[in-house]
Design a protein around this motif. Structure first.
Motif, PDB file in Angstrom:
ATOM      1  N   GLU A 177       0.825  -1.207   0.000  1.00 10.42           N
ATOM      2  CA  GLU A 177       0.000   0.000   0.000  1.00 10.42           C
ATOM      3  C   GLU A 177       0.860   1.259   0.000  1.00 10.42           C
ATOM      4  O   GLU A 177       0.586   2.216  -0.713  1.00 10.42           O
ATOM      5  CB  GLU A 177      -0.941   0.006   1.199  1.00 10.42           C
ATOM      6  CG  GLU A 177      -2.064  -1.002   1.119  1.00 10.42           C
ATOM      7  CD  GLU A 177      -2.912  -1.060   2.383  1.00 10.42           C
ATOM      8  OE1 GLU A 177      -2.561  -0.395   3.387  1.00 10.42           O
ATOM      9  OE2 GLU A 177      -3.926  -1.777   2.370  1.00 10.42           O
ATOM     10  N   ILE A 178       1.920   1.254   0.811  1.00  8.73           N
ATOM     11  CA  ILE A 178       2.816   2.410   0.879  1.00  8.73           C
ATOM     12  C   ILE A 178       3.517   2.605  -0.462  1.00  8.73           C
ATOM     13  O   ILE A 178       3.634   3.726  -0.974  1.00  8.73           O
ATOM     14  CB  ILE A 178       3.831   2.245   2.027  1.00  8.73           C
ATOM     15  CG1 ILE A 178       3.109   2.352   3.369  1.00  8.73           C
ATOM     16  CG2 ILE A 178       4.951   3.264   1.923  1.00  8.73           C
ATOM     17  CD1 ILE A 178       3.959   1.979   4.564  1.00  8.73           C
ATOM     18  N   GLU A 179       3.968   1.504  -1.053  1.00  8.01           N
ATOM     19  CA  GLU A 179       4.644   1.578  -2.340  1.00  8.01           C
ATOM     20  C   GLU A 179       3.707   2.115  -3.418  1.00  8.01           C
ATOM     21  O   GLU A 179       4.087   2.967  -4.225  1.00  8.01           O
ATOM     22  CB  GLU A 179       5.157   0.195  -2.739  1.00  8.01           C
ATOM     23  CG  GLU A 179       5.973   0.189  -4.009  1.00  8.01           C
ATOM     24  CD  GLU A 179       6.500  -1.194  -4.335  1.00  8.01           C
ATOM     25  OE1 GLU A 179       6.648  -1.482  -5.531  1.00  8.01           O
ATOM     26  OE2 GLU A 179       6.751  -1.984  -3.408  1.00  8.01           O
ATOM     27  N   LEU A 232       4.152   5.640  -5.443  1.00  3.48           N
ATOM     28  CA  LEU A 232       4.205   5.644  -6.904  1.00  3.48           C
ATOM     29  C   LEU A 232       3.147   6.568  -7.485  1.00  3.48           C
ATOM     30  O   LEU A 232       3.422   7.340  -8.416  1.00  3.48           O
ATOM     31  CB  LEU A 232       4.024   4.233  -7.462  1.00  3.48           C
ATOM     32  CG  LEU A 232       5.206   3.293  -7.295  1.00  3.48           C
ATOM     33  CD1 LEU A 232       4.841   1.908  -7.817  1.00  3.48           C
ATOM     34  CD2 LEU A 232       6.412   3.821  -8.033  1.00  3.48           C
ATOM     35  N   SER A 233       1.942   6.502  -6.944  1.00  8.10           N
ATOM     36  CA  SER A 233       0.870   7.375  -7.453  1.00  8.10           C
ATOM     37  C   SER A 233       1.141   8.827  -7.076  1.00  8.10           C
ATOM     38  O   SER A 233       0.839   9.749  -7.829  1.00  8.10           O
ATOM     39  CB  SER A 233      -0.484   6.933  -6.945  1.00  8.10           C
ATOM     40  OG  SER A 233      -0.581   7.128  -5.542  1.00  8.10           O
ATOM     41  N   GLY A 234       1.754   9.054  -5.950  1.00  3.98           N
ATOM     42  CA  GLY A 234       2.112  10.413  -5.532  1.00  3.98           C
ATOM     43  C   GLY A 234       3.213  10.984  -6.406  1.00  3.98           C
ATOM     44  O   GLY A 234       3.201  12.174  -6.755  1.00  3.98           O
ATOM     45  N   SER A 235       4.170  10.188  -6.796  1.00  4.35           N
ATOM     46  CA  SER A 235       5.261  10.684  -7.638  1.00  4.35           C
ATOM     47  C   SER A 235       4.799  10.906  -9.065  1.00  4.35           C
ATOM     48  O   SER A 235       5.281  11.798  -9.749  1.00  4.35           O
ATOM     49  CB  SER A 235       6.447   9.710  -7.603  1.00  4.35           C
ATOM     50  OG  SER A 235       6.092   8.475  -8.176  1.00  4.35           O
ATOM     51  N   THR A 236       3.830  10.139  -9.567  1.00  5.88           N
ATOM     52  CA  THR A 236       3.316  10.363 -10.929  1.00  5.88           C
ATOM     53  C   THR A 236       2.438  11.604 -10.971  1.00  5.88           C
ATOM     54  O   THR A 236       2.423  12.319 -11.952  1.00  5.88           O
ATOM     55  CB  THR A 236       2.511   9.141 -11.436  1.00  5.88           C
ATOM     56  OG1 THR A 236       1.457   8.860 -10.534  1.00  5.88           O
ATOM     57  CG2 THR A 236       3.393   7.946 -11.630  1.00  5.88           C
ATOM     58  N   GLN A 237       1.717  11.908  -9.874  1.00  7.20           N
ATOM     59  CA  GLN A 237       0.884  13.094  -9.830  1.00  7.20           C
ATOM     60  C   GLN A 237       1.749  14.354  -9.716  1.00  7.20           C
ATOM     61  O   GLN A 237       1.448  15.380 -10.290  1.00  7.20           O
ATOM     62  CB  GLN A 237      -0.087  13.034  -8.654  1.00  7.20           C
ATOM     63  CG  GLN A 237      -1.201  12.046  -8.863  1.00  7.20           C
ATOM     64  CD  GLN A 237      -2.134  11.976  -7.661  1.00  7.20           C
ATOM     65  OE1 GLN A 237      -1.896  12.629  -6.650  1.00  7.20           O
ATOM     66  NE2 GLN A 237      -3.200  11.188  -7.781  1.00  7.20           N
TER      67      GLN A 237
END
Length: 122
Positions: A108-110, A114-119
């Motif tokens: 979940e953290i990963e 990942l979604s935070g870095s793509t946004q």
């Protein structure tokens, strides 16, 4: 106490001490033989009758743990795993469930990073 002769009293006390020493040595030998019982042939010989039964129980427990491990792989909800953890009684079961919870939280953290870095790169 019945005799007044000091030499006889000394002999009696000495005999009593000797008997106490012998009894203490017997107790120590018995304890040592129980504590340091040698194993023969790599197998415990003290419980021959129950050994196949305990081995069978251990194999059954290993099979049950393997089945539980497969079941845990399919669960993707931390709440459900937590409920299983609270219901589990055996140490090994709890250990497997805690490992599954850690793995799921790490995933979940990963996914969140990942979604935070793509946004943030948009």
């Amino acid at each position: 106490e019945a005799t007044l002769d000091l030499a006889e009293r000394r002999r009696i006390r000495s005999a009593i001490r000797e008997l106490q020493r012998q009894e203490l040595e017997r107790d120590e030998e018995a304890l040592a033989s129980k504590r340091f019982r040698p194993e023969r042939g790599g197998h415990r010989q003290d419980n021959k009758e129950n050994w196949p039964r305990s081995q069978r129980l251990e194999e059954e427990q290993q099979m049950a743990l393997a089945a539980l491990s497969q079941q845990l792989e399919a669960i993707t909800d931390v709440e459900e795993l937590t409920k299983l953890l609270r219901a589990a009684g055996e140490y090994e079961e709890r250990k497997l469930i805690r490992a599954a919870i850690r793995k799921l939280r790490a995933e979940e953290i990963e996914a969140a990073t990942l979604s935070g870095s793509t946004q943030s790169s948009r």
